[in-house]
Enzyme design. Structure first.
Site, PDB file in Angstrom:
ATOM      1  N   GLU A  58      10.065  12.642  -7.455  1.00 39.19           N
ATOM      2  CA  GLU A  58      10.867  11.858  -6.513  1.00 39.19           C
ATOM      3  C   GLU A  58      12.346  12.229  -6.539  1.00 39.19           C
ATOM      4  OE1 GLU A  58       7.041   9.892  -6.984  1.00 39.19           O
ATOM      5  OE2 GLU A  58       8.534  10.587  -8.451  1.00 39.19           O
TER       6      GLU A  58
ATOM      7  N   PHE B 190       7.546   3.939  -7.534  1.00 36.48           N
ATOM      8  CA  PHE B 190       7.813   5.347  -7.799  1.00 36.48           C
ATOM      9  C   PHE B 190       9.230   5.762  -7.399  1.00 36.48           C
ATOM     10  CE2 PHE B 190       3.050   6.516  -7.047  1.00 36.48           C
ATOM     11  CZ  PHE B 190       2.678   5.640  -8.051  1.00 36.48           C
TER      12      PHE B 190
ATOM     13  N   HIS C 207       2.793  -0.364  -8.362  1.00 41.48           N
ATOM     14  CA  HIS C 207       2.390  -0.151  -6.973  1.00 41.48           C
ATOM     15  C   HIS C 207       2.645  -1.374  -6.092  1.00 41.48           C
ATOM     16  CE1 HIS C 207       0.281   3.086  -8.991  1.00 41.48           C
ATOM     17  NE2 HIS C 207      -0.079   3.613  -7.834  1.00 41.48           N
TER      18      HIS C 207
END
Length: 324
Positions: A60, A86, A129
């Site tokens: 990322e 993330f 998540h």
């Protein structure tokens, strides 16, 4: 006018941006041949090619850093972070480089980068998540932060974000991806950073954004059965935030409950409560109340419904406010 899901509206918005501007490029993990985990970019790799819809490594920080470099060279990168949790490996790039470059260059450099982040819970996912990181980014000067709650807004707001010369954190309520609604693809979009009144009411204002707008509309419908008229304001933009719209509503209803998925502690609701208390002190008939997640790590999926603000918790806050 067409009926589509939020996911489809986002896909159509990206397609329109790619068609309109050859400098628009998409980047992210598995967004190419796979079409993204949620299939938001489905079909775009096939139609626009691997030079414009780019599958990236699982990195990322590198994705956002590359997007910054592309923006400096005149491109308009649209980055997908696969899941909300993330984004943090890229946090340094976002808040110390992307957000600061325009001011550091005294306005001579623009960084038209959009960072798409599916956020929030309600999908039964594992750890990292289901986060709601909006307050981190809204706190950072130099970033615009927006979140649609309907297919209509998803379609237009994403195109407006891509067209913006400023970096935009585009938060997509992932558990609403499959909600359907009407989209006027030929209409004139509302300004990107203006709130909208999703439902008119007279007794109390519910202010929300993203995934919680639907919950607030359900709460308003339930309250109406008891003779209570609730107004629902969809904030749409978190930075800048349309405090004028909230103030106008509160001056009419004299009560405010702010609802979001993120933890209540130091969340967006705290800033809204403080600002509206300052602006509407002599109009308020009850303190501004907040409904949100608990001050705890996001729980395992089997108990997430206990963590997420739902109809009962919103209605409880409504009852407490109207009891004053």
């Amino acid at each position: 006018m067409a009926t589509m899901t939020i996911a489809k509206a986002l896909n159509e918005a990206l397609r329109k941006s790619l068609e309109t501007d050859p400098k628009v490029v998409l980047m992210g993990e598995d967004i190419g041949k796979l079409g993204g985990v949620f299939r938001i970019t489905d079909g775009l790799h096939k139609d626009f090619g691997e030079q414009r819809v780019i599958d990236t490594p699982l990195a990322e920080s590198g994705i956002v850093g590359t997007a910054i470099g592309l923006a400096l060279r005149g491109y308009r990168p649209v980055v997908e972070i696969q899941f909300d949790g993330f984004v943090f490996p890229a946090y340094d790039q976002i808040v110390t480089q992307l957000a600061k470059m325009h001011a550091r260059a005294l306005g001579k450099i623009k960084l038209p980068v959009v960072i798409r982040i599916p956020y929030g819970g309600g999908i039964g996912a594992v750890e990292h998540h289901s986060e709601s990181p909006e307050a981190y980014f809204a706190h950072t000067a130099g970033l615009k932060v927006v979140s649609p709650s309907t297919p209509q807004d998803a379609y237009w707001m994403l195109q407006q974000a891509v067209d913006s010369d400023d970096p935009v954190i585009f938060l997509e309520p992932k558990r609403r991806y499959w909600d359907k609604g009407e989209v006027d693809t030929d209409g004139i979009p509302a300004p990107l950073h203006k709130a909208r009144t999703a439902l008119e009411g007279t007794d109390l204002t519910l202010a929300a954004y993203g995934p919680m707008v639907k919950v607030c509309l359900e709460a308003a419908a339930a309250a109406a059965e008891e003779g209570r008229s609730l107004e629902v304001v969809d904030l749409r933009s978190l930075s800048p935030l349309d405090f004028d719209a909230v103030q106008t509503s509160v001056e009419k209803t004299r009560r405010l409950v702010v609802v979001h998925e993120a933890p209540v502690q130091l969340g967006m609701g705290a800033e809204i409560a403080a600002r509206i208390t300052e602006r509407c002190f002599y109009h308020l008939e009850a303190p501004v109340l907040r409904v949100g997640g608990f001050h705890a790590p996001y729980p395992p999926a089997r108990v997430e419904e206990e963590y997420l603000p739902g109809l009962d918790r919103v209605l409880d806050a409504v009852d407490r406010s109207l009891a004053f």
